[in-house]
Design a protein around this motif. Structure first.
Motif, short mmCIF file in Angstrom:
data_model
loop_
_atom_site.label_atom_id
_atom_site.label_comp_id
_atom_site.label_asym_id
_atom_site.label_seq_id
_atom_site.Cartn_x
_atom_site.Cartn_y
_atom_site.Cartn_z
N GLU A 152 0.91 -1.12 0.09
CA GLU A 152 -0.31 0.25 -0.20
C GLU A 152 1.13 1.27 0.09
OE1 GLU A 152 -3.58 0.66 -0.14
OE2 GLU A 152 -3.28 -2.25 -0.03
N HIS A 153 2.02 1.50 0.66
CA HIS A 153 3.22 2.57 1.08
C HIS A 153 4.25 2.44 0.84
CE1 HIS A 153 3.77 6.48 2.12
NE2 HIS A 153 4.58 6.07 2.77
N ASN A 154 4.76 2.58 -0.18
CA ASN A 154 6.06 2.15 -0.78
C ASN A 154 7.05 3.43 -0.48
OD1 ASN A 154 8.92 1.15 -1.09
ND2 ASN A 154 8.53 1.73 -3.73
N ASP A 155 7.45 3.41 0.98
CA ASP A 155 7.96 4.31 1.89
C ASP A 155 9.34 3.04 2.38
OD1 ASP A 155 9.20 6.08 3.33
OD2 ASP A 155 7.91 6.96 3.74
N ASN A 156 10.31 4.12 1.07
CA ASN A 156 11.61 3.06 2.39
C ASN A 156 12.57 3.18 3.30
OD1 ASN A 156 11.99 2.16 -0.84
ND2 ASN A 156 13.11 3.34 -2.44
N LEU A 157 12.23 3.87 3.34
CA LEU A 157 12.57 5.05 5.30
C LEU A 157 11.40 3.68 6.33
CD1 LEU A 157 14.53 6.82 7.58
CD2 LEU A 157 12.68 8.36 7.04
N LEU A 158 10.54 3.95 5.91
CA LEU A 158 9.91 3.50 7.06
C LEU A 158 10.23 1.28 7.04
CD1 LEU A 158 6.56 4.66 6.86
CD2 LEU A 158 7.66 4.95 8.75
N LYS A 159 10.13 1.34 5.73
CA LYS A 159 10.46 -0.24 5.43
C LYS A 159 12.07 -0.43 5.90
CE LYS A 159 8.31 -1.13 0.78
NZ LYS A 159 8.46 -0.71 -0.46
N ASN A 160 12.87 0.30 5.71
CA ASN A 160 14.64 0.32 6.27
C ASN A 160 14.26 0.00 7.73
OD1 ASN A 160 15.46 0.17 4.11
ND2 ASN A 160 16.27 2.43 4.07
N ARG A 161 13.20 1.33 8.56
CA ARG A 161 13.39 1.14 9.80
C ARG A 161 12.75 -0.40 10.59
NH1 ARG A 161 10.36 6.31 11.98
NH2 ARG A 161 10.32 5.12 14.26
N LEU A 162 11.75 -0.94 9.69
CA LEU A 162 10.73 -2.05 10.27
C LEU A 162 11.65 -2.96 10.43
CD1 LEU A 162 7.99 -3.19 11.12
CD2 LEU A 162 7.96 -3.23 8.82
N GLU A 163 12.87 -3.79 9.01
CA GLU A 163 13.35 -4.10 8.61
C GLU A 163 14.29 -4.42 10.16
OE1 GLU A 163 14.94 -7.91 7.40
OE2 GLU A 163 13.64 -6.34 6.88
N GLN A 164 15.07 -3.19 10.29
CA GLN A 164 16.36 -2.90 10.86
C GLN A 164 15.50 -3.48 13.29
OE1 GLN A 164 17.66 1.13 11.92
NE2 GLN A 164 18.56 1.09 9.63
N ALA A 165 14.03 -3.33 13.05
CA ALA A 165 13.87 -3.93 13.80
C ALA A 165 13.25 -5.68 13.68
CB ALA A 165 12.09 -2.99 14.47
N LYS A 166 12.82 -6.01 12.58
CA LYS A 166 13.09 -7.50 12.77
C LYS A 166 14.42 -8.03 12.96
CE LYS A 166 10.92 -8.93 9.05
NZ LYS A 166 10.25 -9.90 7.79
N VAL A 167 15.66 -7.45 12.18
CA VAL A 167 16.67 -8.15 12.75
C VAL A 167 16.85 -8.41 14.50
CG1 VAL A 167 19.19 -7.79 12.45
CG2 VAL A 167 17.74 -7.34 10.66
N SER A 168 16.73 -7.17 14.63
CA SER A 168 17.04 -7.16 16.26
C SER A 168 16.18 -7.97 16.87
CB SER A 168 16.67 -5.71 16.57
OG SER A 168 17.71 -4.71 16.05
N TYR A 169 14.93 -7.84 17.00
CA TYR A 169 14.44 -9.39 17.56
C TYR A 169 14.22 -10.56 16.72
CZ TYR A 169 9.58 -10.92 18.84
OH TYR A 169 8.72 -11.37 19.69
N SER A 170 14.87 -10.99 15.60
CA SER A 170 15.36 -12.30 15.77
C SER A 170 16.54 -12.57 16.38
CB SER A 170 15.34 -11.87 13.80
OG SER A 170 15.87 -13.43 13.22
N TYR A 171 17.69 -11.51 16.29
CA TYR A 171 19.04 -11.96 17.32
C TYR A 171 18.09 -12.16 18.99
CZ TYR A 171 22.01 -10.51 13.41
OH TYR A 171 22.51 -10.75 12.35
N MET A 172 16.86 -11.65 19.00
CA MET A 172 17.36 -11.40 20.38
C MET A 172 16.47 -12.95 20.55
SD MET A 172 14.04 -8.77 22.75
CE MET A 172 12.68 -10.00 21.89
N LEU A 173 15.30 -12.86 19.80
CA LEU A 173 15.00 -14.13 20.13
C LEU A 173 15.91 -15.82 19.65
CD1 LEU A 173 11.50 -14.50 18.05
CD2 LEU A 173 11.94 -13.80 21.20
N ASN A 174 16.60 -16.18 19.19
CA ASN A 174 18.29 -16.58 19.20
C ASN A 174 18.50 -16.87 20.10
OD1 ASN A 174 16.83 -17.50 16.57
ND2 ASN A 174 18.10 -15.64 15.46
N TYR A 175 19.01 -15.26 21.00
CA TYR A 175 20.05 -15.54 21.79
C TYR A 175 19.42 -16.24 23.25
CZ TYR A 175 22.65 -11.84 20.18
OH TYR A 175 24.50 -11.92 19.00
#
Length: 713
Positions: A11-34
């Motif tokens: 619906e909304h192609n905003d690269n800045l918001l996409k990047n913020r969300l991707e960074q949050a996903k990665v951080s959350y994934s690391y947290m779960l793995n640890y």
């Protein structure tokens, strides 16, 4: 997070918001793995909260960006305009344009003939305030530069407090649309500003934002810590609780307005007219004055009661002027949204354009009076000014001659800030309350109000907000709110708070009494009995508690318990007619008719013409087989003020005495005075068991019903 990612992709192609969300996903994934690997991380909880806050912020920005594309709401129109111009507003630059307005205006007063300079100054200031409001309102999230620029507004010594107060309103409205940590912190800073108008507006804004976004606060530990530190001495929680009360009070405005229109004002006008007629006489009246002088006193008492009621509403901060000023919001001033939040001050551009730079003494007296008077909110003061400006000068002078001089008004108010004209504008309580009235007018009267979620439409419960629940959990604060709900007959809300108080502190009998009363008013009689019994243990032999216990037990049909309490109340208050009657009632329900009759006979002796005693004696005499006695009392009832049940019961007595003709006549009268045939026959059949017990053949009941119908025809 998956749904948010899909929304951003499709619906909304905003690269800045996409990047913020991707960074949050990665951080959350690391947290779960640890965590899966069993790695100990003392910061895991804080990181989790930080990621939740980040995702919520991305979701907010995504929602706004999607609506910005096509929404016709004013908020999104401002955002589109801002995006299309491509020139971001610099708050520091705006501050520079607003500072010094008072100094420039003073220079213009030295050159009154230079009208052009004045017009230029007014236009410049009006444009700058409009840009400030629009930019702050439409900005869904401040960056570091914006936050630094906004902080300079709080520190500036040259900025007018009225401009800063307007900015506080813009920040509040913006936060109600989209939560922003930097703006919330700015509001917190503003609550400590030296100017009371600014600090109180910020306090109100903080309360509204926190109960609009109740579950965002725990996501920011630093904000929670900041609130707790500011409340070390308990002053912040007391102020928040006070604003909380005022917001709840504002939700009563519609009810108060209806009461004013339908009850208080018509009654006052009627009584004033009646008193005027009796005092001076009508033009066509006779010379003889045969009016009872007691009547005038009675009318004066009624008028005084209504005036007292209005005064009490004013003193508790109720908004009694909403209806009066609702029709005065059509001036051009109110076409601009930000003017609904503009503080009232004499150097406002609209006031200067209306009354001139050098305001005549008569008008200045009126304007000063408006500023001093703590009864009208800013919005209503502007309405009043523009309305007065339309009144011819001669009539306006006559009106102003009736007003006291502003200095005299101050003296009458006294140092406490209260007097016959109510709280004054210097009082923090008055300022916050009147600002809430301002907000109420915006949400109820602004032409585009449907575009804004009405904060006064939904229940307010600050105690459910984490952290605030702890701050406001002091018994004295919670009890203030509970007592207010009780006074306003919000029984469910009041009972919930009283119950919480009873569970969390050393409750006294008064709390259980009030909780029981709320439960009783909510028709939860069994629960009310439990609360009243606890009150009775803590404060034995309270007549009020005992009587309410008796009432609730009776309504629960526990007549044995009710009888015990009525007798106990009777011992405390001998010869009370109401207690005596219900004592007899409970005895009758327990089929102890001889004892019940003693109560009712005593009541009949105590009160001449006691119809309810006659009715009770008649029924108890009938069911205990004393038919002659029963008929004597039903004859007395029928000769005085009979109801359908009296004719019905008299018919029963006549029937068991085998006086069929008389029975049919009474039954027919009962049928004729009943609401309907169905209502009569339903009541008739309820007594079937009693009739059979007293010798009536059950098979003859249908025959009697047919006789009644034939007689009625």
């Amino acid at each position: 997070m998956v749904q948010l990612e899909a929304l951003l992709t499709q619906e909304h192609n905003d690269n800045l918001l996409k990047n913020r969300l991707e960074q949050a996903k990665v951080s959350y994934s690391y947290m779960l793995n640890y965590m899966r690997q069993g790695v100990s991380d003392p910061q895991r909880g804080r990181l989790h909260l930080k990621l939740l806050a980040e995702v919520w912020e991305i979701a907010d920005q995504t929602r706004i960006a999607l609506q910005e594309v096509s929404s016709t709401y004013y908020y999104y129109e401002l955002r589109r305009t801002r995006r299309l111009t491509g020139n971001p507003v610099d708050l520091s630059e705006l501050l520079g344009r607003l500072e010094g307005y008072a100094d420039d205006l003073a220079v213009c007063r030295l050159m009154p003939e230079n009208r052009r300079s004045l017009d230029t100054l007014l236009d410049r200031h009006e444009k700058a305030t409009g840009e400030l409001f629009a930019s702050v309102l439409s900005d869904s999230g401040w960056n570091g530069k914006d936050a630094d620029g906004a902080a300079q507004f709080l520190l500036s010594s040259r900025l007018g407090a009225y401009d800063l107060a307007l900015m506080v309103s813009a920040v509040t409205l913006s936060l109600l649309v989209c939560f922003d940590l930097r703006k919330v912190i700015w509001l917190l800073d503003a609550t400590g500003h030296a100017d009371v108008t600014v600090s109180q507006r910020a306090l109100v804004g903080l309360v509204l934002v926190l109960y609009t976004h109740p579950f965002r606060l725990p996501l920011y530990p630093e904000l929670c810590t900041r609130l707790q530190l500011m409340d070390e001495d308990g002053s912040l929680s007391a102020q928040i609780n006070r604003v909380y009360l005022q917001v709840i009070q504002a939700q009563e405005t519609e009810k108060i307005d209806r009461k004013m229109r339908e009850e208080i004002i018509p009654e006052m006008m009627k009584n004033v007219d009646l008193m005027r007629d009796m005092k001076f006489g009508l033009e066509d009246s006779s010379d003889e004055n045969d009016a009872n002088p007691d009547w005038e006193e009675r009318f004066r008492d009624k008028l005084g009661d209504k005036l007292m009621e209005v005064n009490e509403l004013q003193m508790e901060g109720a908004d009694i002027y909403m209806g009066s000023f609702a029709r005065l919001k059509n001036y051009p001033f109110f076409h601009e949204m930000y003017n609904w939040f503009m503080p009232f001050y004499l150097d406002n551009t609209y006031v200067i354009r209306t009354f001139g730079l050098d305001i005549p003494d008569e008008d200045r007296r009126f304007l000063n009076l408006s500023m001093l008077n703590g009864l009208f909110c800013d919005s209503d003061k502007y309405s009043l000014c523009f309305t007065v400006d339309r009144i011819p000068k001669a009539q306006r002078d006559m009106i102003m001659a009736r007003f006291p001089d502003p200095e005299e008004l101050k003296e009458m108010a006294g140092k406490s800030g209260k007097g016959r004209f109510g709280p004054f504008v210097e009082s923090p309580e008055s300022i916050s309350n009147l600002y809430i009235h301002n907000l109420y007018r915006f949400y109820k009267l602004y032409p585009r109000r449907k575009e804004w979620k009405d904060i006064f439409q939904e229940p307010v419960n600050l105690y459910s907000v984490p952290v605030l629940g702890e701050m406001l959990g002091r018994p004295d604060l919670m009890r203030d709110i509970a007592d207010f709900h009780l006074r306003k007959e919000h029984y469910a809300e009041a009972e919930r708070l009283y119950r919480h108080l009873a569970d969390t502190c050393d409750a006294d009998a008064d709390i259980f009494q009030r909780a029981g009363y709320c439960l009783q008013k909510s028709r939860r009689y069994a629960d009310a009995v439990q609360a009243y019994r606890k009150a009775d243990v803590l404060k034995p032999d309270s007549l009020w508690t005992v009587r309410h216990l008796a009432t609730c037990c009776r309504l629960e049909r526990d007549y044995a318990a009710a009888l015990d309490y009525y007798r106990k109340a009777g011992d405390m208050l001998p010869d009370n007619r109401n207690i005596l009657f219900y004592t007899g009632f409970c005895l009758a329900e327990l089929e102890r008719y001889a004892e019940a009759l003693q109560c009712f006979f005593k009541l009949d002796l105590m009160e001449d013409g006691c119809v309810k005693a006659w009715r009770a004696i008649g029924w108890c005499s009938f069911v205990s087989g004393k038919y002659e006695q029963a008929m004597r009392y039903y004859d007395k009832l029928i000769a005085s003020a009979p109801v359908p049940a009296d004719y019905l019961n008299a018919g029963h007595v006549a029937w068991v005495m085998n006086d069929i003709g008389r029975a049919v006549r009474y039954y027919t009268l009962s049928l004729g005075t009943s609401e309907s045939h169905d209502a009569f026959f339903e009541a008739f059949m309820k007594d079937k068991e009693v009739l059979v017990r007293h010798g009536i053949d059950g098979n003859e009941i249908s025959l009697m019903q047919d006789m009644i119908l034939l007689e009625a025809v």
